[in-house]
Design an enzyme around this catalytic site. Sequence first.
Site, PDB file in Angstrom:
ATOM      1  N   LYS A 299       0.873   4.216  -2.938  1.00  0.00           N
ATOM      2  CA  LYS A 299       0.890   5.389  -3.016  1.00  0.00           C
ATOM      3  C   LYS A 299       2.243   6.498  -2.799  1.00  0.00           C
ATOM      4  O   LYS A 299       1.675   7.083  -3.438  1.00  0.00           O
ATOM      5  CB  LYS A 299      -0.215   5.958  -1.776  1.00  0.00           C
ATOM      6  CG  LYS A 299      -1.317   5.334  -1.490  1.00  0.00           C
ATOM      7  CD  LYS A 299      -2.241   5.471  -2.246  1.00  0.00           C
ATOM      8  CE  LYS A 299      -3.286   5.057  -1.691  1.00  0.00           C
ATOM      9  NZ  LYS A 299      -5.130   5.213  -2.584  1.00  0.00           N
TER      10      LYS A 299
ATOM     11  N   TYR B  92       1.409  -0.934  -0.135  1.00  0.00           N
ATOM     12  CA  TYR B  92       0.130  -0.031   0.120  1.00  0.00           C
ATOM     13  C   TYR B  92       0.693   1.166  -0.272  1.00  0.00           C
ATOM     14  O   TYR B  92       0.201   2.493  -0.748  1.00  0.00           O
ATOM     15  CB  TYR B  92      -0.706  -0.174   1.207  1.00  0.00           C
ATOM     16  CG  TYR B  92      -2.157   0.974   1.002  1.00  0.00           C
ATOM     17  CD1 TYR B  92      -2.766   0.933   0.716  1.00  0.00           C
ATOM     18  CD2 TYR B  92      -2.229   2.264   1.851  1.00  0.00           C
ATOM     19  CE1 TYR B  92      -4.028   1.479   0.208  1.00  0.00           C
ATOM     20  CE2 TYR B  92      -2.736   3.638   1.966  1.00  0.00           C
ATOM     21  CZ  TYR B  92      -4.119   3.216   1.484  1.00  0.00           C
ATOM     22  OH  TYR B  92      -4.845   4.205   1.258  1.00  0.00           O
TER      23      TYR B  92
END
Length: 299
Positions: free
Chosen positions: A233, A229
């Site tokens: 991002k 994640y």
Amino acid sequence: MASPASGSAIIPAGITMLDTGGYKICHFRKPFLSNTLHLKNYPNLQCRSKSKNSFSSAVKAQAVTVEQASAQVTPKTETPVVIVTGASRGIGKAISLALGKVGCKVLVNYARSSKEAEEVCKEIEAFGGQALSFGGNVSKEADVEAMIKTAVDAWGTVDVLINNAGITRDGLLMRMTTKQWQEVIDLNLTGVYLCTQAAAKIMMKKKKGKIINIASVVGLTGNFGQANYSAAKAGVIGLTKTVAKEYASRNINVNAVAPGFITSDLTANLGDDIKKKILGQVPLGQISLHSTYLATISE
């Protein structure tokens, strides 16, 4: 008002000539009579009749001309068309409702939550706005192309794209599977790339548009158990900076918003130990609400 005497002409006192691109409008105040008309001072003024009826007809014709000119010079305000990915829940839902309230036409994208997406559309319509839902996986190019086409077919264009769709597949790197890694990268990063590329094609033609990418603070700081994640991002932030430079000359604004820890379906699935570590990095030690970011995104 008495009819003009024979041989006299009506001279507009304080005449103002306004050229509105094809129409010349004369603004009259109090008409007065004069036996001498110097036409060289009013080259655009033609007096063809001396009767009361002709004067009335001329005034009516003038009023029609003014109305036509006003219709031409009044700018037409177009309602922005917005695509929000991952809009059935969480931040995406909050963004969609906020934009729907201010009159935007909103395409509500979802992957699996069709019922929730339809509810979002109904809420927008209850505000007097327009909305439609579209089910599609933004990590798949064919789905993205179909989504853009749906918006264009319905409303003619795409003005704003908000890349919000995202998932988590948390776990320590030593135990993370390739599937867990790839699923997050595909949706959270590749999906942003595909949607941006497709929407930008529409925006480039009219040299105007806005793209907002929902990143995350963990893309800047990293986070335990979220290697996939955090990497995705961080990639979104880097992609945003590059695309902003590439499309600036086409008048397309590209920005990213990096929310902290907020209440959502994604954060609800985090383990207590991860939540504790995240909140330990927040000065206030508390979870934020969606409304914290809406003003920034809605602008």
